[in-house]
Design an enzyme around this catalytic site. Sequence first.
Site, short mmCIF file in Angstrom:
data_model
loop_
_atom_site.label_atom_id
_atom_site.label_comp_id
_atom_site.label_asym_id
_atom_site.label_seq_id
_atom_site.Cartn_x
_atom_site.Cartn_y
_atom_site.Cartn_z
N LYS A 9 0.52 -1.11 0.45
CA LYS A 9 -0.01 -0.59 0.08
C LYS A 9 0.91 1.07 -0.21
O LYS A 9 2.33 1.26 0.35
CB LYS A 9 -1.35 0.02 0.98
N TYR A 49 -12.75 -3.95 -3.18
CA TYR A 49 -12.99 -3.58 -1.48
C TYR A 49 -14.22 -3.08 -1.86
O TYR A 49 -15.26 -3.05 -0.52
CB TYR A 49 -12.64 -1.70 -1.67
N ASN A 112 -1.78 -0.10 6.84
CA ASN A 112 -0.81 -0.76 7.93
C ASN A 112 -0.58 -1.70 6.48
O ASN A 112 -0.36 -3.54 6.57
CB ASN A 112 -2.63 -2.10 7.71
N HIS A 115 -1.93 -5.83 2.06
CA HIS A 115 -3.01 -6.16 1.78
C HIS A 115 -2.85 -7.49 1.33
O HIS A 115 -1.90 -7.82 0.54
CB HIS A 115 -4.09 -6.20 0.68
N GLU A 126 -8.40 -12.70 -6.84
CA GLU A 126 -7.70 -10.95 -7.14
C GLU A 126 -6.33 -11.68 -8.04
O GLU A 126 -6.27 -10.31 -9.17
CB GLU A 126 -7.13 -11.20 -5.82
P1 ADP Z 1 -7.29 -6.84 5.79
O1 ADP Z 1 -6.91 -6.13 4.73
O2 ADP Z 1 -6.85 -6.95 6.53
O3 ADP Z 1 -8.71 -8.39 5.19
P2 ADP Z 1 -10.60 -5.68 5.64
O4 ADP Z 1 -10.32 -6.54 4.25
O5 ADP Z 1 -11.36 -6.19 6.92
O6 ADP Z 1 -9.01 -5.51 6.22
O7 ADP Z 1 -10.57 -4.06 5.31
C1 ADP Z 1 -9.71 -4.05 4.17
C2 ADP Z 1 -8.55 -2.78 4.42
O8 ADP Z 1 -9.91 -1.65 4.80
C3 ADP Z 1 -8.00 -2.70 5.43
O9 ADP Z 1 -6.36 -3.65 4.91
C4 ADP Z 1 -7.70 -1.25 5.53
O10 ADP Z 1 -6.81 -0.75 4.92
C5 ADP Z 1 -9.15 -0.54 5.65
N1 ADP Z 1 -9.91 -0.95 6.68
C6 ADP Z 1 -9.97 -1.48 7.35
N2 ADP Z 1 -11.01 -1.34 8.88
C7 ADP Z 1 -10.67 0.12 8.62
C8 ADP Z 1 -11.08 1.15 9.65
N3 ADP Z 1 -12.01 0.51 10.62
N4 ADP Z 1 -10.88 2.27 9.60
C9 ADP Z 1 -9.91 2.82 8.27
N5 ADP Z 1 -9.25 1.36 7.74
C10 ADP Z 1 -9.87 0.60 7.91
#
Ligand code: ADP
Length: 137
Positions: A9, A49, A112, A115, A126
């Site tokens: 990211k 997303y 974070n 992905h 994907e």
């Molecule tokens: P992951 O990437 O751990 O599989 P998700 O699919 O739930 O998590 O979410 C996709 C992405 O959306 C996350 O990696 C993060 O970048 C963003 N995200 C998830 N939850 C939040 C939140 N509460 N606030 C802001 N961004 C979020």
Amino acid sequence: METTVVLLKPDCIEKNLVGEVIKRFEDLGLRIRGCKMFNASEALLKEHYSHLVDKPFFLEIIAFMQSSPIVALAIEGANSIASVRNHLGPTDSTMAPQGSIRGDYGTDKMRNIAHASDSSESAAAEIRRFFVNSELF
Ligand code: ADP
């Protein structure tokens, strides 16, 4: 053998951690099958997303993912889908353990670092979303 998709990211790119994160995966014995840097379009990110469309941060995550180029990786190995997710750590970087990629380098829930595909079904979707066959080796 499984192939999983990782997206490095904008926070990973901005912190100059591309090599470090790829090294973590290579050190697990996983093989890079595909690697490319590009500007993700709004349409591609909205598809990627789509499971978050009802979340209050949906537009924020799309904007964040467009704030710089990203790097897409196709990573192959035994159990690579679970292995990569485990080493990434939980979504919220502040809750991720030290030694995990998000724990060591992530900032918060959104910033974070990377992905990673969460199931064999999403990995297959994907791979098709981010790569054409000639980009996979
Ligand atoms: P992951 O990437 O751990 O599989 P998700 O699919 O739930 O998590 O979410 C996709 C992405 O959306 C996350 O990696 C993060 O970048 C963003 N995200 C998830 N939850 C939040 C939140 N509460 N606030 C802001 N961004 C979020």
